[in-house]
Design a protein around this motif. Structure first.
Motif, mmCIF file in Angstrom:
data_model
loop_
_atom_site.group_PDB
_atom_site.id
_atom_site.type_symbol
_atom_site.label_atom_id
_atom_site.label_comp_id
_atom_site.label_asym_id
_atom_site.label_seq_id
_atom_site.Cartn_x
_atom_site.Cartn_y
_atom_site.Cartn_z
ATOM 1 N N TYR A 42 0.837 -1.207 0.000
ATOM 2 C CA TYR A 42 0.000 0.000 0.000
ATOM 3 C C TYR A 42 0.874 1.259 0.000
ATOM 4 O O TYR A 42 0.512 2.285 0.562
ATOM 5 C CB TYR A 42 -0.956 -0.020 1.200
ATOM 6 C CG TYR A 42 -1.902 -1.191 1.134
ATOM 7 C CD1 TYR A 42 -3.088 -1.118 0.405
ATOM 8 C CD2 TYR A 42 -1.580 -2.399 1.741
ATOM 9 C CE1 TYR A 42 -3.939 -2.198 0.303
ATOM 10 C CE2 TYR A 42 -2.427 -3.494 1.642
ATOM 11 C CZ TYR A 42 -3.604 -3.395 0.923
ATOM 12 O OH TYR A 42 -4.443 -4.477 0.815
ATOM 13 N N GLN A 43 2.003 1.152 -0.684
ATOM 14 C CA GLN A 43 2.967 2.243 -0.725
ATOM 15 C C GLN A 43 2.363 3.530 -1.308
ATOM 16 O O GLN A 43 2.481 4.611 -0.730
ATOM 17 C CB GLN A 43 4.180 1.825 -1.559
ATOM 18 C CG GLN A 43 5.327 2.820 -1.556
ATOM 19 C CD GLN A 43 6.096 2.826 -0.252
ATOM 20 O OE1 GLN A 43 6.102 1.828 0.466
ATOM 21 N NE2 GLN A 43 6.731 3.938 0.053
ATOM 22 N N ARG A 44 1.728 3.416 -2.453
ATOM 23 C CA ARG A 44 1.192 4.608 -3.116
ATOM 24 C C ARG A 44 0.102 5.278 -2.279
ATOM 25 O O ARG A 44 0.024 6.510 -2.203
ATOM 26 C CB ARG A 44 0.642 4.256 -4.502
ATOM 27 C CG ARG A 44 1.728 3.913 -5.523
ATOM 28 C CD ARG A 44 1.131 3.569 -6.879
ATOM 29 N NE ARG A 44 2.170 3.268 -7.857
ATOM 30 C CZ ARG A 44 2.773 4.183 -8.612
ATOM 31 N NH1 ARG A 44 2.430 5.454 -8.503
ATOM 32 N NH2 ARG A 44 3.714 3.843 -9.472
ATOM 33 N N GLN A 45 -0.738 4.474 -1.651
ATOM 34 C CA GLN A 45 -1.810 5.056 -0.839
ATOM 35 C C GLN A 45 -1.242 5.836 0.340
ATOM 36 O O GLN A 45 -1.720 6.934 0.663
ATOM 37 C CB GLN A 45 -2.748 3.953 -0.345
ATOM 38 C CG GLN A 45 -3.575 3.303 -1.451
ATOM 39 C CD GLN A 45 -2.897 2.093 -2.069
ATOM 40 O OE1 GLN A 45 -1.667 1.984 -2.099
ATOM 41 N NE2 GLN A 45 -3.698 1.156 -2.561
ATOM 42 N N VAL A 54 4.267 10.473 -5.045
ATOM 43 C CA VAL A 54 3.563 9.205 -5.252
ATOM 44 C C VAL A 54 4.203 8.477 -6.427
ATOM 45 O O VAL A 54 3.875 8.716 -7.594
ATOM 46 C CB VAL A 54 2.064 9.444 -5.509
ATOM 47 C CG1 VAL A 54 1.341 8.108 -5.694
ATOM 48 C CG2 VAL A 54 1.438 10.223 -4.359
ATOM 49 N N ASP A 55 5.148 7.598 -6.104
ATOM 50 C CA ASP A 55 5.837 6.841 -7.149
ATOM 51 C C ASP A 55 5.894 5.350 -6.855
ATOM 52 O O ASP A 55 6.395 4.572 -7.662
ATOM 53 C CB ASP A 55 7.256 7.386 -7.355
ATOM 54 C CG ASP A 55 8.094 7.377 -6.074
ATOM 55 O OD1 ASP A 55 7.686 6.721 -5.095
ATOM 56 O OD2 ASP A 55 9.146 8.045 -6.049
ATOM 57 N N SER A 59 11.613 5.380 -0.392
ATOM 58 C CA SER A 59 12.833 6.142 -0.140
ATOM 59 C C SER A 59 13.041 6.206 1.360
ATOM 60 O O SER A 59 12.156 5.851 2.153
ATOM 61 C CB SER A 59 12.711 7.557 -0.708
ATOM 62 O OG SER A 59 11.739 8.299 0.018
ATOM 63 N N ALA A 60 14.199 6.682 1.781
ATOM 64 C CA ALA A 60 14.452 6.823 3.214
ATOM 65 C C ALA A 60 13.454 7.785 3.846
ATOM 66 O O ALA A 60 12.963 7.556 4.959
ATOM 67 C CB ALA A 60 15.883 7.305 3.440
ATOM 68 N N ALA A 61 13.130 8.867 3.123
ATOM 69 C CA ALA A 61 12.161 9.833 3.643
ATOM 70 C C ALA A 61 10.768 9.217 3.747
ATOM 71 O O ALA A 61 10.037 9.451 4.721
ATOM 72 C CB ALA A 61 12.133 11.069 2.749
ATOM 73 N N ASP A 62 10.380 8.425 2.721
ATOM 74 C CA ASP A 62 9.096 7.727 2.777
ATOM 75 C C ASP A 62 9.037 6.810 3.992
ATOM 76 O O ASP A 62 8.048 6.794 4.731
ATOM 77 C CB ASP A 62 8.892 6.871 1.520
ATOM 78 C CG ASP A 62 8.701 7.680 0.259
ATOM 79 O OD1 ASP A 62 8.494 8.908 0.353
ATOM 80 O OD2 ASP A 62 8.776 7.086 -0.830
ATOM 81 N N CYS A 63 10.075 6.044 4.170
ATOM 82 C CA CYS A 63 10.120 5.068 5.263
ATOM 83 C C CYS A 63 9.965 5.768 6.611
ATOM 84 O O CYS A 63 9.194 5.345 7.467
ATOM 85 C CB CYS A 63 11.429 4.289 5.193
ATOM 86 S SG CYS A 63 11.516 2.871 6.312
#
Length: 230
Positions: A42-45, A54-55, A59-63
């Motif tokens: 559910y990464q994009r959500q 939204v890709d 990334s480290a920032a996403d995590c």
């Protein structure tokens, strides 16, 4: 005492006093642990919800942002992975301001328990006022779907045990249609593909719902659980 010896003694004494009177050293702030979870299903959500690019790539920032969201909402595994439990928590957060914004659940003067199978959410409203929830739920799996429509609670059993499914505990059961009930699910609400038709809640949420509802209260079910047939 020789002058040089006297001066040396004074300097040594002063140095010792300075060391003894110095305050405790300031410890450096603990470094945040590296966030190494891969992209989740559910990464994009989660990226969209958190205002990230939204890709679908972690990334480290996403995590770190996903991990902070998990921590803020008491997810048991705050590791930055965009898993099903985190996604369902996100749906609760997004729905909280107005879970019935789409108007699928009937607005009545008495209590209505609303079961949204599309989003796997449950709440209780009286008129337009939400008096409980929204909270995550788990409805029936494929071929054992929770039956949609308007129902009423016809039997309640606080300590119910299933007579069909290996004496499985069904705490705070409130039956609304042909053996299907609102009830607590001990353990992980997100394990497996779905229930055998009942509307599963965490035990804590089921207990609160038990205290709120009564016989003949309306339960309204609509939608389709993701992953089940139409």
């Amino acid at each position: 005492m020789r002058p040089n010896s006297f001066i040396g003694a004074v300097v040594a004494t002063a140095a010792t006093a300075l060391l003894c009177s110095a305050g405790p050293s300031v410890a450096s702030a603990p470094r945040e642990a590296a966030c190494t979870a891969p992209a989740g299903p559910y990464q994009r959500q989660l990226e969209k919800h958190l205002g990230l690019p939204v890709d679908g790539r972690q990334s480290a920032a996403d995590c770190r942002a996903i991990r902070a969201f998990q921590t803020a909402h008491d997810r048991p595994h705050a590791d930055g992975l965009a898993d099903l439990g985190t996604y369902r928590t996100m749906l609760v957060v997004e729905a909280t301001p107005n879970p019935n914004a789409a108007g699928h659940c009937p607005v009545e003067s008495s209590r209505v328990t609303c079961v949204d199978m599309d989003r796997q959410l449950l709440w209780v409203q009286k008129g337009k006022t939400v008096v409980f929830g929204p909270v995550p739920t788990r409805t029936g799996r494929d071929a054992q779907e929770t039956r949609p429509g308007r129902h009423t609670i016809y039997w309640r059993d606080r300590d119910h045990v299933s007579t069909i499914y290996d004496n499985a505990p069904m705490p705070y059961s409130q039956f609304f249609d042909g053996g299907q009930a609102l009830h607590g699910h001990p353990g992980d609400l997100y394990d497996g593909g779905g229930s055998a038709g009942c509307v599963n809640l965490t035990v804590d949420d089921a207990a609160k719902l038990w205290d709120l509802l009564a016989l003949d209260d309306v339960v309204y079910v609509w939608g389709v659980k993701p992953g089940t047939g139409d």
